[in-house]
Each structure stands twice: as structure tokens, then as C-alpha cells.
Enzyme design. Structure first.
Site, PDB file in Angstrom:
ATOM      1  N   CYS A 180      19.081  18.977  24.183  1.00 52.05           N
ATOM      2  CA  CYS A 180      19.634  19.091  25.526  1.00 52.05           C
ATOM      3  C   CYS A 180      18.785  20.112  26.263  1.00 52.05           C
ATOM      4  O   CYS A 180      18.693  21.261  25.831  1.00 52.05           O
ATOM      5  CB  CYS A 180      21.091  19.522  25.480  1.00 52.05           C
ATOM      6  N   ASN A 201      21.343  13.400  22.836  1.00 54.55           N
ATOM      7  CA  ASN A 201      21.957  12.080  22.897  1.00 54.55           C
ATOM      8  C   ASN A 201      22.666  11.743  21.595  1.00 54.55           C
ATOM      9  O   ASN A 201      22.187  12.055  20.502  1.00 54.55           O
ATOM     10  CB  ASN A 201      20.865  11.028  23.112  1.00 54.55           C
ATOM     11  N   HIS A 261      26.374  12.734  25.165  1.00 59.09           N
ATOM     12  CA  HIS A 261      25.614  13.675  24.341  1.00 59.09           C
ATOM     13  C   HIS A 261      26.584  14.311  23.358  1.00 59.09           C
ATOM     14  O   HIS A 261      27.748  14.538  23.685  1.00 59.09           O
ATOM     15  CB  HIS A 261      24.953  14.743  25.212  1.00 59.09           C
ATOM     16  N   HIS A 314      27.103   7.205  28.697  1.00 60.35           N
ATOM     17  CA  HIS A 314      25.938   7.887  28.122  1.00 60.35           C
ATOM     18  C   HIS A 314      26.404   9.278  27.654  1.00 60.35           C
ATOM     19  O   HIS A 314      26.530  10.194  28.458  1.00 60.35           O
ATOM     20  CB  HIS A 314      24.868   7.978  29.216  1.00 60.35           C
ATOM     21  N   ARG A 331      12.454   7.200  25.689  1.00 59.12           N
ATOM     22  CA  ARG A 331      12.355   7.878  26.982  1.00 59.12           C
ATOM     23  C   ARG A 331      13.207   9.160  27.007  1.00 59.12           C
ATOM     24  O   ARG A 331      12.688  10.271  26.893  1.00 59.12           O
ATOM     25  CB  ARG A 331      12.757   6.919  28.126  1.00 59.12           C
ATOM     26  N   ASP A 332      14.495   9.003  27.079  1.00 59.38           N
ATOM     27  CA  ASP A 332      15.390  10.173  27.171  1.00 59.38           C
ATOM     28  C   ASP A 332      15.253  11.071  25.942  1.00 59.38           C
ATOM     29  O   ASP A 332      15.284  12.300  26.049  1.00 59.38           O
ATOM     30  CB  ASP A 332      16.837   9.662  27.299  1.00 59.38           C
TER      31      ASP A 332
HETATM   32 MG    MG Z   1      20.613  11.643  27.578  1.00 58.56          MG
END
Ligand code: MG
Length: 300
Positions: free
Chosen positions: A238, A247, A207, A205, A10-11
Site C-alpha cells: 500500500c 491488494n 486491500h 477492489h 499493473r496495480d
Molecule cells: Mg489496489
């Protein structure tokens, strides 16, 4: 045991330009599921024109649900509104993720609403989900810094975290959306969070945009955090910084954790297979330092 929430499908994919077929996404998720990951966030039920990569959410979820029915893998999906929730629910989604941020400028730009308005929208979704026995996870973007507002105050983070728990989420994922958090900032923000919330209900979470993700995870571990979001192969750039790392890679997180004697249940070679598959599909090299070394040497 450390819980890894794999957000690659997803992300990760959401921020990749190459649009993949549902079959390829299914294969990726299937490979991930074989690596021992217990939670894989698979898609987002947004309007089909909003994020083209997520426009096959219905077909993908249906396929994944059928394919992984006999596993105990948790398959959360992002939902932006009640309509998205209803679609997800009709397919049997058992866990949803809702999202907001600590910066009004960010939510304005992203979903054309203030933070308060995002919670107004989420209220009905959360109430219905609780009625339906669907678990809810909350995402907070820009917890440490915002591309428009700069460094973010911890007070705002405490406020938004409280709003999420008031909605009835079981966990809040604190996101360093643009990868600007520093270890000292992470430590002090978590200390503040712990004064108000149970550490078991918080996830981080990170990055790796500025190379701080693993250090930030280490500091989080010292503060008692046991849940981390990461993305196989470091998938996903990003969206606010061209060419920047997105990520933190699940493989890099795994390497750190296993070096500390912390169990994740991940079979790293199987995970590397999943990453290799998807990186070829999105036609790019991995951002994961561990994976680069592994691909080069063939050794863990
Ligand atoms: Mg992310």
C-alpha cells in the site's frame, strides 16, 4: 460465475520497488493467462518518469498483444490522459481504465487535480474511446476511507459513481485503497449503490491492509456483487502505509469462492506458479495465506 479482474501486473507491480524487465513482466502475464484468468490488467500508459515500473508500457503491451493474440483474454490498460490513450489506442488496446477518487485531497496529491478536474480530463478520453469502440472501466479510489480525509461518506461515492457512468464506462470498480473498509460499511455502501445503479455494473477492489478483505468480499457477494479485483500472490504494497498489505490475493479470493461453490475458471496450481515466479522476481514473500499454506504443504 464470478469475474476476477487480475490487477497484479499493473496495480500490484506499480507498488513494488524492484523494477522488472519487460521480459519478466511478459512471462508473468503469460503464466497468468495460462491459469484461466480472463481479464488481466497489464500496464499503465503514464509518462515514463511518473511511475518507473510502468515506463515500458509500449514494449510490454506490444509483446503481450502478440503473445496472447490467439487467446480471448481481455487486456485492459490504465490511461491517465488523452496522450496516454492515443498511445494505447495506436497499439490496439481494446479496453482502458480511467481513475478518480472520492477525496479531493487524494486526487490533489496523486494527480494534482480536484475530483471535478479529473473528470474534466477524462471527458475527452472517454468520448474518443467510445468513438473508437474501446471499452472503458472506471476506478474509484478511497471509496471508504482516505489517508488524508479519513472516513469517506457514501454520498460522495454515489456522486463519483454517477459521474463515471455519465462518461460511458461499462463498469465501476469501487476501491478500498488503504484497506480500512469494514464489513458493515461495505454492506451499507453497496446497499446505497444498488438503489442507484445495477449491481452487475459494479466491481469491488479490496486491500487486505487490516485483514478485512475476504470478509468484505463475502459481504459483497451477499449483496449480489459478482466482479472482484485482486492481485496474484497479493502483489503490491500500500503506497500510503509502509510495509502494509496491499491488494487482496487472487489465491485467497479463489479459496473463498470455491468453498462457496462459486466458479471462477481459475486453475489454482497454475496461478500459484505465476505468483511464485513473480514473487521471486520482486524478491519478497507472499501475503496470501492460501499460497503460504500451499507452498508449505504442496497441497491445495
Ligand atoms: Mg489496489
Amino acid at each position: 460465475m464470478i469475474k476476477i479482474v487480475e490487477v497484479g501486473p499493473r496495480d500490484g507491480l506499480q507498488n513494488e520497488k524492484t523494477i522488472l524487465t519487460t521480459e519478466d513482466k511478459f512471462e508473468f502475464i503469460s503464466l497468468l493467462s495460462q491459469s484461466g484468468l480472463k481479464t488481466i490488467e497489464i500496464t499503465s500508459f503514464v509518462k515514463s518518469d511518473a511511475i518507473p515500473q510502468m515506463s515500458d508500457a509500449v514494449a510490454l503491451f506490444t509483446k503481450v498483444e502478440a503473445g496472447l493474440r490467439n487467446t480471448k483474454i481481455n487486456l485492459p490498460c490504465l490511461v491517465p490522459n488523452l496522450k496516454g490513450y492515443e498511445t494505447a489506442r495506436s497499439l490496439g488496446v481494446k479496453e482502458i481504465a480511467l481513475f478518480s477518487a472520492t477525496s479531493d485531497a487524494f486526487t490533489k496529491k496523486n494527480v494534482n487535480a480536484t475530483i471535478d478536474e479529473t473528470f474534466e480530463r477524462m471527458k475527452d478520453v472517454a468520448a474518443q474511446a467510445i468513438k473508437d469502440n474501446v471499452r472503458i472501466r472506471g476506478y474509484i479510489s478511497t471509496a471508504f476511507g482516505c489517508p488524508y480525509q479519513g472516513k469517506m461518506d457514501v454520498k460522495k461515492l454515489l456522486e463519483v459513481t454517477q459521474k463515471f457512468f455519465d462518461l460511458g464506462v461499462y463498469e465501476v470498480s469501487v476501491g478500498d485503497t488503504i484497506g480500512v473498509a469494514t464489513p458493515s460499511q461495505v454492506k451499507s455502501y453497496i446497499k446505497e449503490l444498488k438503489k442507484n445503479f445495477e449491481v452487475e455494473k459494479l466491481a469491488m477492489h479490496f486491500h487486505d491492509t487490516r485483514g478485512m478483505a475476504l470478509t468484505n468480499i463475502y459481504v459483497s457477494l451477499e449483496e449480489g456483487i459478482t466482479t472482484f479485483d485482486s492481485s496474484a500472490g497479493g502483489l503490491g504494497g500500500c503506497p500510503y502505509a509502509k510495509g502494509a498489505t496491499g491488494n487482496v490475493a487472487t489465491e485467497d479470493v479463489w479459496y473463498l469462492l470455491q468453498s462457496l461453490g462459486l466458479e471462477t475458471g481459475i486453475d489454482i496450481e497454475k496461478l500459484a506458479l505465476a505468483s511464485k515466479f513473480i514473487l521471486e522476481k520482486v524478491k519478497r514473500n507472499t501475503e496470501s495465506k492460501f499460497l503460504k499454506a500451499y507452498f508449505n504443504t504442496g497441497k491445495v
